[in-house]
Motif scaffolding. Structure first.
Motif, PDB file in Angstrom:
ATOM      1  N   LYS A   1       6.243   2.727   2.212  1.00  0.00           N
ATOM      2  CA  LYS A   1       7.686   2.523   2.335  1.00  0.00           C
ATOM      3  C   LYS A   1       8.249   3.194   3.593  1.00  0.00           C
ATOM      4  O   LYS A   1       9.077   2.616   4.292  1.00  0.00           O
ATOM      5  CB  LYS A   1       8.401   3.055   1.090  1.00  0.00           C
ATOM      6  CG  LYS A   1       9.878   2.819   1.097  1.00  0.00           C
ATOM      7  CD  LYS A   1      10.504   3.331  -0.190  1.00  0.00           C
ATOM      8  CE  LYS A   1      11.996   3.281  -0.120  1.00  0.00           C
ATOM      9  NZ  LYS A   1      12.604   3.852  -1.328  1.00  0.00           N
TER      10      LYS A   1
ATOM     11  N   ASN B   1       0.806  -1.227   0.000  1.00  0.00           N
ATOM     12  CA  ASN B   1       0.000   0.000   0.000  1.00  0.00           C
ATOM     13  C   ASN B   1       0.840   1.278   0.000  1.00  0.00           C
ATOM     14  O   ASN B   1       0.469   2.269   0.627  1.00  0.00           O
ATOM     15  CB  ASN B   1      -0.958   0.003   1.198  1.00  0.00           C
ATOM     16  CG  ASN B   1      -1.809  -1.240   1.243  1.00  0.00           C
ATOM     17  OD1 ASN B   1      -2.334  -1.674   0.217  1.00  0.00           O
ATOM     18  ND2 ASN B   1      -1.922  -1.845   2.409  1.00  0.00           N
ATOM     19  N   ASN B   2       1.980   1.247  -0.671  1.00  0.00           N
ATOM     20  CA  ASN B   2       2.836   2.426  -0.811  1.00  0.00           C
ATOM     21  C   ASN B   2       3.296   2.981   0.549  1.00  0.00           C
ATOM     22  O   ASN B   2       3.430   4.181   0.719  1.00  0.00           O
ATOM     23  CB  ASN B   2       2.122   3.504  -1.639  1.00  0.00           C
ATOM     24  CG  ASN B   2       3.093   4.450  -2.297  1.00  0.00           C
ATOM     25  OD1 ASN B   2       4.233   4.088  -2.584  1.00  0.00           O
ATOM     26  ND2 ASN B   2       2.647   5.674  -2.527  1.00  0.00           N
TER      27      ASN B   2
END
Length: 132
Positions: free
Chosen positions: A36, A33-34
């Motif tokens: 990082k 889900n992005n």
């Protein structure tokens, strides 16, 4: 008597060599889900901190937190490597890490997101032998 002494030294030598063989565990981590920043925060403030303490206590030989660019064929962003000096150290790792976790201040998270929300271990290599 000489045969017993020779046998003793052969066994000690063999045990010594088997205890110096390095072994690593490698996890390949996909960011979900992005998230990082959350994943990196989690690994730097939990996984890495436990390994710093494990090196200090002699529980592990070394560790590496590596970042790579994910691709369609290899969708992982992080590689987590924990290296042990010997099979003996490797086999004691679960008990040793449990002691470190119990003594820690608890899980540190960014934005209160749970690990399952921002990362997934897509491949775990256990007991990787070092050839050099």
């Amino acid at each position: 008597m000489k045969k017993l002494i020779v046998l003793f030294f052969v066994l000690i030598t063999a045990l010594g060599f088997s205890q110096t063989e390095k072994i690593s565990m490698i996890d390949y981590v996909e960011v979900l889900n992005n998230n990082k920043a959350e994943a990196l925060f989690y690994y730097q403030n939990n996984w890495e901190q436990l390994r710093i303490k494990a090196v200090e206590k002699g529980y592990i030989d070394s560790y590496q937190l590596l970042e790579t660019q994910p691709t369609k064929e290899a969708p992982y962003s992080f590689m987590l490597i924990t290296t042990y000096k010997s099979k003996l150290q490797y086999h004691a790792s679960e008990a040793n890490f449990n002691m470190l976790i119990e003594a820690s201040e608890g899980l540190k998270l960014m934005n209160d997101k749970k690990p399952r929300d921002f990362r997934k271990v897509i491949l775990h290599n256990d007991a990787v032998k070092h050839l050099n």
